[in-house]
Design a protein around this motif. Sequence first.
Motif, PDB file in Angstrom:
ATOM      1  N   ASP A  29     -22.309 -29.051  24.840  1.00 20.70           N
ATOM      2  CA  ASP A  29     -23.216 -27.866  24.529  1.00 20.70           C
ATOM      3  C   ASP A  29     -23.474 -27.003  25.864  1.00 20.70           C
ATOM      4  O   ASP A  29     -23.465 -27.460  27.003  1.00 20.70           O
ATOM      5  CB  ASP A  29     -24.812 -28.538  24.092  1.00 20.70           C
ATOM      6  CG  ASP A  29     -25.740 -27.436  23.575  1.00 20.70           C
ATOM      7  OD1 ASP A  29     -26.087 -26.680  24.419  1.00 20.70           O
ATOM      8  OD2 ASP A  29     -25.729 -27.476  22.351  1.00 20.70           O
ATOM      9  N   HIS A  57     -31.408 -22.229  22.294  1.00 17.61           N
ATOM     10  CA  HIS A  57     -32.180 -23.210  22.304  1.00 17.61           C
ATOM     11  C   HIS A  57     -31.948 -24.079  23.711  1.00 17.61           C
ATOM     12  O   HIS A  57     -31.220 -23.779  24.551  1.00 17.61           O
ATOM     13  CB  HIS A  57     -31.425 -24.298  21.026  1.00 17.61           C
ATOM     14  CG  HIS A  57     -30.109 -24.589  21.339  1.00 17.61           C
ATOM     15  ND1 HIS A  57     -29.083 -24.054  20.798  1.00 17.61           N
ATOM     16  CD2 HIS A  57     -29.434 -25.967  21.870  1.00 17.61           C
ATOM     17  CE1 HIS A  57     -28.127 -24.566  21.474  1.00 17.61           C
ATOM     18  NE2 HIS A  57     -28.226 -25.630  22.012  1.00 17.61           N
ATOM     19  N   TYR A  59     -32.928 -28.334  25.514  1.00 18.43           N
ATOM     20  CA  TYR A  59     -33.242 -29.582  25.477  1.00 18.43           C
ATOM     21  C   TYR A  59     -34.091 -30.171  26.520  1.00 18.43           C
ATOM     22  O   TYR A  59     -34.251 -29.784  27.762  1.00 18.43           O
ATOM     23  CB  TYR A  59     -31.841 -30.482  25.676  1.00 18.43           C
ATOM     24  CG  TYR A  59     -30.912 -30.023  24.818  1.00 18.43           C
ATOM     25  CD1 TYR A  59     -30.607 -30.877  23.478  1.00 18.43           C
ATOM     26  CD2 TYR A  59     -29.976 -28.927  25.020  1.00 18.43           C
ATOM     27  CE1 TYR A  59     -29.690 -30.760  22.640  1.00 18.43           C
ATOM     28  CE2 TYR A  59     -28.904 -28.552  23.707  1.00 18.43           C
ATOM     29  CZ  TYR A  59     -28.714 -29.624  22.896  1.00 18.43           C
ATOM     30  OH  TYR A  59     -27.890 -29.246  21.810  1.00 18.43           O
ATOM     31  N   LYS A 123     -33.946 -31.820  21.162  1.00 20.01           N
ATOM     32  CA  LYS A 123     -33.496 -30.433  20.858  1.00 20.01           C
ATOM     33  C   LYS A 123     -34.601 -29.441  20.716  1.00 20.01           C
ATOM     34  O   LYS A 123     -35.379 -29.804  20.030  1.00 20.01           O
ATOM     35  CB  LYS A 123     -32.413 -30.171  19.958  1.00 20.01           C
ATOM     36  CG  LYS A 123     -31.819 -28.903  19.876  1.00 20.01           C
ATOM     37  CD  LYS A 123     -30.624 -28.842  18.869  1.00 20.01           C
ATOM     38  CE  LYS A 123     -29.901 -27.381  18.902  1.00 20.01           C
ATOM     39  NZ  LYS A 123     -28.781 -27.120  17.747  1.00 20.01           N
TER      40      LYS A 123
END
Length: 128
Positions: A29, A57, A59, A123
Amino acid sequence: MIMLQEQKENSSGHSILQVYKQAALLRRDAAFRSTDFHFHVVNDDILSFVRHVPGSHGYLVILNFGSHTSTDNYIKGLVKQEFGTTGTVVLNSGNLGGARYEIGEEVALRKITLQQAQGIVLKLEKQK
């Protein structure tokens, strides 16, 4: 020479091998390839940080290095970054003996409890 043996999963379905496989997938990612991260909740027991690519997004990585269970509020600061008040579990060490959070579970960030030596990755989706 290190001998690798197939590892049996414990009753919660966690194994060290599974944790490593999940972590290896996360490395693909962009948020984990980026150098953009900041520390979040840090205290005597907990080290946590957020990794993200701006506009996407992110984490939340939480590690309990303490000698006992720790419960903390992780919302502060995340809403400012336009993340919501929940996160989805994508990795959980489960303390390799009794996972509190299951992969795919949505977790409220206002109260997260980790066992001693447990780590999780959540996430975080951008709010629209």
